[in-house]
Write a protein that holds these residues in place. Structure first.
Motif, PDB file in Angstrom:
ATOM      1  N   ALA A 231       0.822  -1.205   0.000  1.00 41.24           N
ATOM      2  CA  ALA A 231       0.000   0.000   0.000  1.00 41.24           C
ATOM      3  C   ALA A 231       0.862   1.264   0.000  1.00 41.24           C
ATOM      4  CB  ALA A 231      -0.933  -0.002   1.218  1.00 41.24           C
ATOM      5  N   GLY A 232       1.943   1.251   0.777  1.00 44.19           N
ATOM      6  CA  GLY A 232       2.819   2.412   0.827  1.00 44.19           C
ATOM      7  C   GLY A 232       3.502   2.681  -0.498  1.00 44.19           C
ATOM      8  N   THR A 233       3.909   1.628  -1.197  1.00 42.60           N
ATOM      9  CA  THR A 233       4.556   1.800  -2.502  1.00 42.60           C
ATOM     10  C   THR A 233       3.584   2.356  -3.527  1.00 42.60           C
ATOM     11  OG1 THR A 233       6.081  -0.020  -2.023  1.00 42.60           O
ATOM     12  CG2 THR A 233       5.819   0.619  -4.330  1.00 42.60           C
ATOM     13  N   VAL A 234       2.359   1.837  -3.539  1.00 39.32           N
ATOM     14  CA  VAL A 234       1.350   2.338  -4.486  1.00 39.32           C
ATOM     15  C   VAL A 234       1.068   3.815  -4.232  1.00 39.32           C
ATOM     16  CG1 VAL A 234      -1.065   2.145  -5.183  1.00 39.32           C
ATOM     17  CG2 VAL A 234       0.312   0.090  -4.859  1.00 39.32           C
ATOM     18  N   LEU A 235       0.865   4.176  -2.972  1.00 38.60           N
ATOM     19  CA  LEU A 235       0.598   5.576  -2.646  1.00 38.60           C
ATOM     20  C   LEU A 235       1.795   6.463  -2.977  1.00 38.60           C
ATOM     21  CD1 LEU A 235      -1.287   5.363   0.775  1.00 38.60           C
ATOM     22  CD2 LEU A 235      -2.207   6.085  -1.427  1.00 38.60           C
ATOM     23  N   ALA A 236       3.003   5.993  -2.658  1.00 41.71           N
ATOM     24  CA  ALA A 236       4.197   6.801  -2.872  1.00 41.71           C
ATOM     25  C   ALA A 236       4.461   7.035  -4.353  1.00 41.71           C
ATOM     26  CB  ALA A 236       5.395   6.117  -2.215  1.00 41.71           C
ATOM     27  N   VAL A 237       4.397   5.974  -5.146  1.00 36.33           N
ATOM     28  CA  VAL A 237       4.681   6.105  -6.579  1.00 36.33           C
ATOM     29  C   VAL A 237       3.609   6.945  -7.265  1.00 36.33           C
ATOM     30  CG1 VAL A 237       4.891   4.829  -8.749  1.00 36.33           C
ATOM     31  CG2 VAL A 237       6.006   3.970  -6.683  1.00 36.33           C
ATOM     32  N   SER A 238       2.343   6.712  -6.920  1.00 34.75           N
ATOM     33  CA  SER A 238       1.273   7.490  -7.546  1.00 34.75           C
ATOM     34  C   SER A 238       1.356   8.962  -7.157  1.00 34.75           C
ATOM     35  CB  SER A 238      -0.086   6.914  -7.163  1.00 34.75           C
ATOM     36  OG  SER A 238      -0.289   6.962  -5.757  1.00 34.75           O
ATOM     37  N   ALA A 239       1.689   9.241  -5.886  1.00 35.18           N
ATOM     38  CA  ALA A 239       1.805  10.639  -5.452  1.00 35.18           C
ATOM     39  C   ALA A 239       2.975  11.336  -6.137  1.00 35.18           C
ATOM     40  CB  ALA A 239       1.968  10.703  -3.932  1.00 35.18           C
ATOM     41  N   ALA A 240       4.102  10.638  -6.252  1.00 36.95           N
ATOM     42  CA  ALA A 240       5.267  11.236  -6.909  1.00 36.95           C
ATOM     43  C   ALA A 240       5.017  11.454  -8.396  1.00 36.95           C
ATOM     44  CB  ALA A 240       6.489  10.348  -6.701  1.00 36.95           C
ATOM     45  N   TRP A 241       4.238  10.584  -9.006  1.00 36.42           N
ATOM     46  CA  TRP A 241       4.008  10.678 -10.458  1.00 36.42           C
ATOM     47  C   TRP A 241       2.939  11.717 -10.794  1.00 36.42           C
ATOM     48  CZ3 TRP A 241       6.763   8.845 -14.367  1.00 36.42           C
ATOM     49  CH2 TRP A 241       6.204   8.929 -15.654  1.00 36.42           C
TER      50      TRP A 241
ATOM     51  N   GLY B  26       1.555  14.102  -8.609  1.00 33.05           N
ATOM     52  CA  GLY B  26       1.895  15.395  -8.048  1.00 33.05           C
ATOM     53  C   GLY B  26       0.663  16.233  -7.744  1.00 33.05           C
ATOM     54  N   GLY B  27       0.865  17.543  -7.612  1.00 35.20           N
ATOM     55  CA  GLY B  27      -0.247  18.472  -7.423  1.00 35.20           C
ATOM     56  C   GLY B  27      -1.040  18.214  -6.158  1.00 35.20           C
ATOM     57  N   TRP B  28      -2.366  18.394  -6.277  1.00 33.02           N
ATOM     58  CA  TRP B  28      -3.234  18.253  -5.113  1.00 33.02           C
ATOM     59  C   TRP B  28      -3.222  16.839  -4.560  1.00 33.02           C
ATOM     60  CZ3 TRP B  28      -7.138  14.718  -5.012  1.00 33.02           C
ATOM     61  CH2 TRP B  28      -7.549  14.170  -6.242  1.00 33.02           C
ATOM     62  N   TYR B  29      -3.068  15.853  -5.458  1.00 33.53           N
ATOM     63  CA  TYR B  29      -3.070  14.461  -4.998  1.00 33.53           C
ATOM     64  C   TYR B  29      -1.844  14.180  -4.126  1.00 33.53           C
ATOM     65  CZ  TYR B  29      -3.026   9.360  -5.140  1.00 33.53           C
ATOM     66  OH  TYR B  29      -3.007   8.036  -4.795  1.00 33.53           O
ATOM     67  N   ASP B  30      -0.704  14.691  -4.522  1.00 31.94           N
ATOM     68  CA  ASP B  30       0.511  14.518  -3.737  1.00 31.94           C
ATOM     69  C   ASP B  30       0.374  15.194  -2.388  1.00 31.94           C
ATOM     70  OD1 ASP B  30       3.090  13.862  -3.009  1.00 31.94           O
ATOM     71  OD2 ASP B  30       3.990  15.545  -4.054  1.00 31.94           O
ATOM     72  N   ARG B  31      -0.207  16.398  -2.389  1.00 32.38           N
ATOM     73  CA  ARG B  31      -0.395  17.109  -1.116  1.00 32.38           C
ATOM     74  C   ARG B  31      -1.371  16.360  -0.206  1.00 32.38           C
ATOM     75  NH1 ARG B  31      -0.398  21.466  -4.782  1.00 32.38           N
ATOM     76  NH2 ARG B  31      -2.685  21.526  -4.755  1.00 32.38           N
ATOM     77  N   LEU B  32      -2.418  15.785  -0.798  1.00 29.99           N
ATOM     78  CA  LEU B  32      -3.397  15.037  -0.008  1.00 29.99           C
ATOM     79  C   LEU B  32      -2.765  13.792   0.604  1.00 29.99           C
ATOM     80  CD1 LEU B  32      -6.319  14.502   0.926  1.00 29.99           C
ATOM     81  CD2 LEU B  32      -6.702  13.339  -1.268  1.00 29.99           C
ATOM     82  N   VAL B  33      -2.035  13.026  -0.200  1.00 27.08           N
ATOM     83  CA  VAL B  33      -1.394  11.808   0.300  1.00 27.08           C
ATOM     84  C   VAL B  33      -0.373  12.154   1.377  1.00 27.08           C
ATOM     85  CG1 VAL B  33       0.131   9.900  -0.308  1.00 27.08           C
ATOM     86  CG2 VAL B  33      -1.790  10.485  -1.805  1.00 27.08           C
TER      87      VAL B  33
END
Length: 296
Positions: A112-122, A124-131
Protein backbone atom coordinates in the motif's frame (compact mmCIF):
# COMPACT_ATOMS: atom_id res chain seq x y z
CA UNK A 1 66.68 6.20 -12.89
CA UNK A 2 67.88 2.66 -12.31
CA UNK A 3 65.77 -0.45 -12.52
CA UNK A 4 66.16 -1.04 -8.78
CA UNK A 5 64.86 2.48 -8.03
CA UNK A 6 61.79 1.92 -10.23
CA UNK A 7 61.03 -1.37 -8.50
CA UNK A 8 61.46 0.28 -5.10
CA UNK A 9 59.03 3.06 -6.05
CA UNK A 10 56.52 0.50 -7.30
CA UNK A 11 56.73 -1.48 -4.08
CA UNK A 12 56.31 1.66 -2.02
CA UNK A 13 53.14 2.67 -3.89
CA UNK A 14 51.68 -0.79 -3.48
CA UNK A 15 52.53 -0.94 0.19
CA UNK A 16 51.00 2.50 0.85
CA UNK A 17 47.70 1.47 -0.72
CA UNK A 18 47.82 -2.07 0.61
CA UNK A 19 46.61 -1.40 4.21
CA UNK A 20 43.64 0.67 3.05
CA UNK A 21 42.63 -1.93 0.48
CA UNK A 22 43.07 -4.71 3.01
CA UNK A 23 40.92 -2.81 5.50
CA UNK A 24 38.13 -2.47 2.96
CA UNK A 25 38.31 -6.17 2.16
CA UNK A 26 38.16 -7.07 5.84
CA UNK A 27 35.20 -4.74 6.43
CA UNK A 28 33.36 -6.24 3.48
CA UNK A 29 34.11 -9.76 4.72
CA UNK A 30 32.82 -8.90 8.20
CA UNK A 31 29.69 -7.34 6.71
CA UNK A 32 29.01 -10.41 4.62
CA UNK A 33 29.63 -12.65 7.63
CA UNK A 34 27.13 -10.71 9.74
CA UNK A 35 24.63 -10.71 6.88
CA UNK A 36 24.96 -14.48 6.44
CA UNK A 37 24.57 -15.02 10.19
CA UNK A 38 21.43 -12.84 10.30
CA UNK A 39 19.94 -14.58 7.27
CA UNK A 40 20.69 -17.96 8.86
CA UNK A 41 18.90 -16.99 12.07
CA UNK A 42 15.83 -15.78 10.18
CA UNK A 43 15.78 -18.87 7.95
CA UNK A 44 16.12 -21.26 10.91
CA UNK A 45 13.26 -19.62 12.80
CA UNK A 46 11.01 -19.64 9.73
CA UNK A 47 11.79 -23.30 9.01
CA UNK A 48 11.19 -24.20 12.66
CA UNK A 49 7.80 -22.48 12.54
CA UNK A 50 6.83 -24.33 9.36
CA UNK A 51 7.98 -27.69 10.70
CA UNK A 52 6.67 -27.24 14.25
CA UNK A 53 4.28 -30.25 14.09
CA UNK A 54 7.19 -32.44 13.01
CA UNK A 55 9.88 -31.31 15.44
CA UNK A 56 7.95 -30.22 18.54
CA UNK A 57 8.29 -32.92 21.22
CA UNK A 58 4.84 -32.32 22.75
CA UNK A 59 1.44 -30.83 22.09
CA UNK A 60 1.89 -27.11 22.94
CA UNK A 61 -1.39 -27.04 24.87
CA UNK A 62 -0.97 -30.36 26.70
CA UNK A 63 -1.34 -29.63 30.43
CA UNK A 64 0.54 -31.73 33.00
CA UNK A 65 -0.25 -30.74 36.62
CA UNK A 66 2.57 -32.97 37.87
CA UNK A 67 5.22 -31.10 35.85
CA UNK A 68 4.54 -27.47 36.79
CA UNK A 69 7.56 -25.14 36.66
CA UNK A 70 10.10 -27.85 35.99
CA UNK A 71 13.57 -26.82 34.94
CA UNK A 72 15.52 -28.00 31.92
CA UNK A 73 15.84 -31.76 31.73
CA UNK A 74 16.11 -34.61 29.25
CA UNK A 75 12.30 -34.79 29.20
CA UNK A 76 11.65 -31.07 28.82
CA UNK A 77 14.72 -29.42 27.27
CA UNK A 78 13.65 -25.86 28.15
CA UNK A 79 11.47 -26.71 31.13
CA UNK A 80 7.73 -26.26 31.64
CA UNK A 81 5.42 -23.35 32.39
CA UNK A 82 2.83 -22.70 35.10
CA UNK A 83 0.48 -25.32 33.61
CA UNK A 84 3.13 -27.97 33.02
CA UNK A 85 3.24 -27.33 29.26
CA UNK A 86 6.50 -27.88 27.41
CA UNK A 87 8.16 -24.50 26.72
CA UNK A 88 10.12 -25.68 23.68
CA UNK A 89 6.97 -26.95 21.99
CA UNK A 90 5.16 -23.69 22.72
CA UNK A 91 8.06 -21.66 21.31
CA UNK A 92 8.02 -23.68 18.10
CA UNK A 93 4.26 -23.46 17.64
CA UNK A 94 4.24 -19.87 18.86
CA UNK A 95 6.56 -18.88 16.03
CA UNK A 96 3.67 -19.29 13.59
CA UNK A 97 1.36 -16.47 14.78
CA UNK A 98 4.34 -14.48 16.03
CA UNK A 99 5.85 -14.37 12.53
CA UNK A 100 2.73 -14.51 10.36
CA UNK A 101 1.03 -11.47 11.90
CA UNK A 102 4.00 -9.06 11.50
CA UNK A 103 4.71 -10.50 8.04
CA UNK A 104 1.19 -9.56 6.95
CA UNK A 105 1.66 -6.12 8.51
CA UNK A 106 4.96 -5.50 6.73
CA UNK A 107 3.82 -6.79 3.34
CA UNK A 108 0.49 -4.93 3.47
CA UNK A 109 2.15 -1.68 4.52
CA UNK A 110 4.86 -2.19 1.89
CA UNK A 111 2.42 -2.75 -0.99
CA UNK A 112 0.00 0.00 0.00
CA UNK A 113 2.82 2.41 0.83
CA UNK A 114 4.56 1.80 -2.50
CA UNK A 115 1.35 2.34 -4.49
CA UNK A 116 0.60 5.58 -2.65
CA UNK A 117 4.20 6.80 -2.87
CA UNK A 118 4.68 6.10 -6.58
CA UNK A 119 1.27 7.49 -7.55
CA UNK A 120 1.80 10.64 -5.45
CA UNK A 121 5.27 11.24 -6.91
CA UNK A 122 4.01 10.68 -10.46
CA UNK A 123 0.71 12.61 -10.35
CA UNK A 124 1.89 15.39 -8.05
CA UNK A 125 -0.25 18.47 -7.42
CA UNK A 126 -3.23 18.25 -5.11
CA UNK A 127 -3.07 14.46 -5.00
CA UNK A 128 0.51 14.52 -3.74
CA UNK A 129 -0.39 17.11 -1.12
CA UNK A 130 -3.40 15.04 -0.01
CA UNK A 131 -1.39 11.81 0.30
CA UNK A 132 1.44 13.58 2.13
CA UNK A 133 -1.02 15.17 4.56
CA UNK A 134 -2.74 11.88 5.32
CA UNK A 135 0.60 10.14 5.82
CA UNK A 136 1.66 12.92 8.17
CA UNK A 137 -1.50 12.52 10.26
CA UNK A 138 -1.10 8.74 10.57
CA UNK A 139 2.62 9.16 11.26
CA UNK A 140 1.77 11.18 14.38
CA UNK A 141 0.13 8.19 16.08
CA UNK A 142 2.27 5.34 17.48
CA UNK A 143 1.32 1.94 16.11
CA UNK A 144 0.58 0.47 19.51
CA UNK A 145 -1.79 3.34 20.34
CA UNK A 146 -3.73 2.74 17.11
CA UNK A 147 -3.87 -0.96 17.91
CA UNK A 148 -5.24 -0.27 21.39
CA UNK A 149 -7.88 2.07 19.95
CA UNK A 150 -8.81 -0.59 17.39
CA UNK A 151 -9.12 -3.21 20.13
CA UNK A 152 -11.32 -0.87 22.18
CA UNK A 153 -13.66 -0.35 19.22
CA UNK A 154 -13.71 -3.80 17.60
CA UNK A 155 -12.57 -6.08 20.43
CA UNK A 156 -9.36 -7.92 21.27
CA UNK A 157 -7.72 -10.23 18.77
CA UNK A 158 -4.64 -10.67 16.66
CA UNK A 159 -6.51 -9.73 13.48
CA UNK A 160 -7.30 -6.30 14.92
CA UNK A 161 -3.61 -5.77 15.66
CA UNK A 162 -2.70 -6.74 12.09
CA UNK A 163 -5.14 -4.24 10.52
CA UNK A 164 -4.28 -1.31 12.77
CA UNK A 165 -0.53 -1.90 12.66
CA UNK A 166 -0.66 -2.14 8.85
CA UNK A 167 -2.15 1.36 8.80
CA UNK A 168 0.37 2.58 11.37
CA UNK A 169 3.40 1.26 9.47
CA UNK A 170 2.22 2.55 6.09
CA UNK A 171 3.68 6.11 6.40
CA UNK A 172 7.07 4.81 7.53
CA UNK A 173 7.47 3.04 4.20
CA UNK A 174 5.52 5.42 1.96
CA UNK A 175 7.42 8.57 2.95
CA UNK A 176 10.81 7.03 2.21
CA UNK A 177 9.67 5.49 -1.08
CA UNK A 178 8.00 8.74 -2.16
CA UNK A 179 11.24 10.68 -1.73
CA UNK A 180 13.11 8.11 -3.82
CA UNK A 181 10.34 8.09 -6.44
CA UNK A 182 10.54 11.88 -6.79
CA UNK A 183 14.28 11.66 -7.47
CA UNK A 184 13.81 8.73 -9.86
CA UNK A 185 11.14 10.63 -11.80
CA UNK A 186 13.65 13.36 -12.70
CA UNK A 187 16.12 10.97 -14.33
CA UNK A 188 16.65 11.13 -18.11
CA UNK A 189 15.32 7.64 -18.83
CA UNK A 190 11.83 8.71 -17.70
CA UNK A 191 11.83 11.52 -20.28
CA UNK A 192 13.11 9.10 -22.91
CA UNK A 193 10.27 6.69 -22.20
CA UNK A 194 7.82 9.57 -22.53
CA UNK A 195 9.27 10.45 -25.92
CA UNK A 196 8.85 6.84 -26.99
CA UNK A 197 5.14 7.19 -26.33
CA UNK A 198 4.91 4.94 -23.26
CA UNK A 199 1.99 5.75 -20.96
CA UNK A 200 2.48 6.89 -17.40
CA UNK A 201 1.08 3.79 -15.74
CA UNK A 202 3.31 1.54 -17.85
CA UNK A 203 6.38 3.59 -16.93
CA UNK A 204 5.50 3.32 -13.24
CA UNK A 205 4.69 -0.38 -13.41
CA UNK A 206 7.50 -1.59 -15.66
CA UNK A 207 10.33 0.80 -14.82
CA UNK A 208 9.83 3.13 -11.85
CA UNK A 209 8.47 0.59 -9.35
CA UNK A 210 11.05 -2.14 -10.21
CA UNK A 211 13.89 0.36 -9.75
CA UNK A 212 12.51 1.18 -6.29
CA UNK A 213 12.12 -2.49 -5.33
CA UNK A 214 15.48 -2.82 -3.45
CA UNK A 215 14.55 0.16 -1.25
CA UNK A 216 11.07 -1.24 -0.65
CA UNK A 217 12.49 -4.63 0.35
CA UNK A 218 14.84 -2.97 2.85
CA UNK A 219 11.96 -1.01 4.37
CA UNK A 220 9.70 -4.08 4.54
CA UNK A 221 12.43 -6.20 6.15
CA UNK A 222 13.13 -3.59 8.82
CA UNK A 223 9.43 -2.96 9.40
CA UNK A 224 8.89 -6.69 9.86
CA UNK A 225 11.16 -6.71 12.89
CA UNK A 226 9.50 -3.70 14.49
CA UNK A 227 6.04 -5.07 13.69
CA UNK A 228 6.98 -8.28 15.49
CA UNK A 229 7.81 -6.22 18.58
CA UNK A 230 4.48 -4.38 18.39
CA UNK A 231 2.48 -7.57 17.87
CA UNK A 232 4.25 -9.18 20.83
CA UNK A 233 3.57 -6.09 22.96
CA UNK A 234 -0.08 -6.15 21.89
CA UNK A 235 -0.38 -9.77 23.04
CA UNK A 236 1.62 -8.98 26.19
CA UNK A 237 -1.02 -6.50 27.39
CA UNK A 238 -3.77 -9.03 26.67
CA UNK A 239 -5.28 -7.49 23.52
CA UNK A 240 -3.71 -9.77 20.90
CA UNK A 241 -3.52 -13.55 20.94
CA UNK A 242 -5.60 -15.07 23.71
CA UNK A 243 -4.78 -18.04 25.98
CA UNK A 244 -4.11 -20.89 25.53
CA UNK A 245 -2.67 -19.90 22.13
CA UNK A 246 1.09 -20.32 21.93
CA UNK A 247 2.45 -16.90 20.94
CA UNK A 248 5.73 -15.30 21.97
CA UNK A 249 4.34 -12.08 23.44
CA UNK A 250 1.67 -13.99 25.31
CA UNK A 251 4.33 -16.37 26.63
CA UNK A 252 6.36 -13.46 28.02
CA UNK A 253 3.27 -12.20 29.83
CA UNK A 254 2.30 -15.70 31.03
CA UNK A 255 5.74 -16.23 32.51
CA UNK A 256 5.33 -13.37 35.00
CA UNK A 257 4.08 -15.71 37.71
CA UNK A 258 7.06 -17.96 37.05
CA UNK A 259 9.47 -15.07 37.59
CA UNK A 260 7.99 -14.47 41.04
CA UNK A 261 8.30 -18.19 41.75
CA UNK A 262 11.96 -18.21 40.70
CA UNK A 263 11.25 -19.90 37.33
CA UNK A 264 11.79 -17.24 34.65
CA UNK A 265 12.38 -19.74 31.82
CA UNK A 266 9.17 -19.06 29.88
CA UNK A 267 9.53 -15.27 29.80
CA UNK A 268 13.29 -15.49 29.36
CA UNK A 269 13.30 -17.83 26.38
CA UNK A 270 10.36 -16.16 24.63
CA UNK A 271 11.86 -12.71 25.13
CA UNK A 272 15.27 -13.89 23.97
CA UNK A 273 13.82 -15.34 20.76
CA UNK A 274 12.03 -12.05 20.04
CA UNK A 275 15.16 -9.95 20.61
CA UNK A 276 17.44 -12.17 18.52
CA UNK A 277 14.98 -12.37 15.64
CA UNK A 278 14.35 -8.60 15.56
CA UNK A 279 18.10 -7.89 15.59
CA UNK A 280 18.58 -10.34 12.71
CA UNK A 281 15.85 -8.60 10.68
CA UNK A 282 17.36 -5.18 11.31
CA UNK A 283 20.80 -6.41 10.27
CA UNK A 284 19.36 -7.86 7.07
CA UNK A 285 17.64 -4.58 6.28
CA UNK A 286 20.64 -2.44 7.16
CA UNK A 287 23.55 -4.38 5.68
CA UNK A 288 22.07 -5.62 2.39
CA UNK A 289 22.15 -2.28 0.51
CA UNK A 290 25.66 -1.48 1.76
CA UNK A 291 27.05 -4.76 0.50
CA UNK A 292 25.27 -4.32 -2.81
CA UNK A 293 26.88 -0.91 -3.03
CA UNK A 294 30.33 -2.45 -2.44
CA UNK A 295 29.72 -4.94 -5.22
CA UNK A 296 29.07 -2.14 -7.67
Amino acid sequence: MSTHQIVALGDGGASSGGPARLGRIRALARGRGVLIAAATVVALVVVAAMCAPLIAPYDPNAVDPTAVFQGSSAVHWLGTDEAGRDILSRLLYGARPSLLAPAVVAVTAGLAGTVLAVSAAWIGGWYDRLVSGLLGVVFGFPGLVLAVVGAAVFGAGLHIAVVTLSVAFLPYIARVVRSAALRERQLPYISALHLLGMSGWRICLRHLAPNLLPLVLVQVTTSFGYALLDVAAFSFIGLGAQPPTAEWGLMVAGGASGILAGRPEQSLYAGLVIVVFVIACNLLGGLSPRLLGHQR
